[in-house]
Structure formats: structure tokens, C-alpha cells
Design a protein around this motif. Structure first.
Motif, short mmCIF file in Angstrom:
data_model
loop_
_atom_site.label_atom_id
_atom_site.label_comp_id
_atom_site.label_asym_id
_atom_site.label_seq_id
_atom_site.Cartn_x
_atom_site.Cartn_y
_atom_site.Cartn_z
N ASP A 49 0.87 -1.18 0.00
CA ASP A 49 0.00 0.00 0.00
C ASP A 49 0.91 1.23 0.00
O ASP A 49 1.36 1.68 1.05
CB ASP A 49 -0.92 -0.01 1.22
N GLY A 51 0.32 4.26 -0.52
CA GLY A 51 -0.24 5.41 0.19
C GLY A 51 0.22 5.51 1.63
O GLY A 51 0.36 6.60 2.18
N LYS A 52 0.50 4.37 2.26
CA LYS A 52 0.98 4.37 3.65
C LYS A 52 2.38 4.96 3.76
O LYS A 52 2.83 5.30 4.85
CB LYS A 52 1.00 2.95 4.22
N ARG A 54 3.47 7.57 1.81
CA ARG A 54 3.49 8.94 1.27
C ARG A 54 4.29 9.85 2.22
O ARG A 54 4.12 9.80 3.42
CB ARG A 54 2.07 9.46 1.11
N ASP A 70 5.33 10.32 -3.30
CA ASP A 70 4.15 11.17 -3.51
C ASP A 70 2.91 10.35 -3.85
O ASP A 70 1.82 10.89 -3.86
CB ASP A 70 4.44 12.18 -4.62
N GLY A 71 3.06 9.07 -4.13
CA GLY A 71 1.91 8.23 -4.43
C GLY A 71 2.28 7.15 -5.40
O GLY A 71 3.42 7.05 -5.86
N SER A 72 1.29 6.32 -5.74
CA SER A 72 1.56 5.20 -6.64
C SER A 72 1.52 5.66 -8.09
O SER A 72 0.99 6.72 -8.42
CB SER A 72 0.53 4.09 -6.41
N CYS A 79 6.18 4.05 -8.09
CA CYS A 79 5.65 5.18 -7.34
C CYS A 79 6.22 6.48 -7.89
O CYS A 79 7.25 6.49 -8.56
CB CYS A 79 5.96 5.05 -5.85
#
Length: 100
Positions: A49, A51-52, A54, A70-72, A79
Motif C-alpha cells: 500500500d 499510500g501508507k 506517502r 508522492d503516491g503510486s 511510485c
């Protein structure tokens, strides 16, 4: 080893250093003519994940430039890494994601 079927060394824990590389430099906003967004591969597995993670610090080893997750990007564990001051490292350059 981590029970998810992900390859060892993927970024599934917050307390380990993980290495990957710049797969692509994104067009768009630049800082001093340098791109500010790199697409990184090898820092995460598909199951992670992202997002965890970021905001987690990432360093381009060849230039010592510092960015942050910064995100996937896509569905293959890649990422986006944001380099606020721009990044001069090239595609293929090694990245290290630092422990939290």
C-alpha cells in the motif's frame, strides 16, 4: 519472507532501507530546468500500500538529491517521487528509500 508473496527487499516495512531506481522522469513542472517528479521502480512490490508511505524520504544516490514518495504510479509497484528542488539524476540512477 514477508508472507505476502512479495519479493524480499520490497518496501513493506517502515523501518528498513530499500533501494530502487528511476524508471522515468516526468514532463511537467521543473525547478531550474530540472524535472520535479521521478517514477521509481523497485521500492515497492505490487502488494504494498504505497499510500501508507506517502512523504517517506527518498535519496538519489548519484546526486544526493532528496525527494519524497508522492503516491503510486500504475499497478506494478512503481511510485511517484517528488523532488521539490528538481532532480538531476538520470533514468536508471539508484534511489534509496530511508526508514521512517
Amino acid at each position: 519472507p514477508n508472507g505476502t508473496g512479495a519479493r524480499p527487499g520490497a518496501g513493506d516495512t517502515c523501518d528498513s532501507e530499500v533501494t530502487g531506481e528511476i524508471a522515468k522522469l516526468k514532463d511537467g513542472p521543473t525547478e531550474g530546468g530540472r524535472p520535479t517528479v521521478a517514477i521509481a521502480s523497485g521500492l515497492f512490490s505490487m502488494e504494498d500500500d504505497i499510500g501508507k508511505h506517502r512523504g517517506r524520504r527518498v535519496v538519489a544516490l548519484s546526486t544526493d538529491e532528496e525527494g519524497a514518495v508522492d503516491g503510486s504510479f500504475g499497478k506494478m509497484g512503481k511510485c511517484k517521487v517528488l523532488f521539490k528542488g528538481g532532480v538531476s539524476a538520470e533514468v536508471g540512477s539508484k534511489l534509496k528509500m530511508m526508514p521512517r
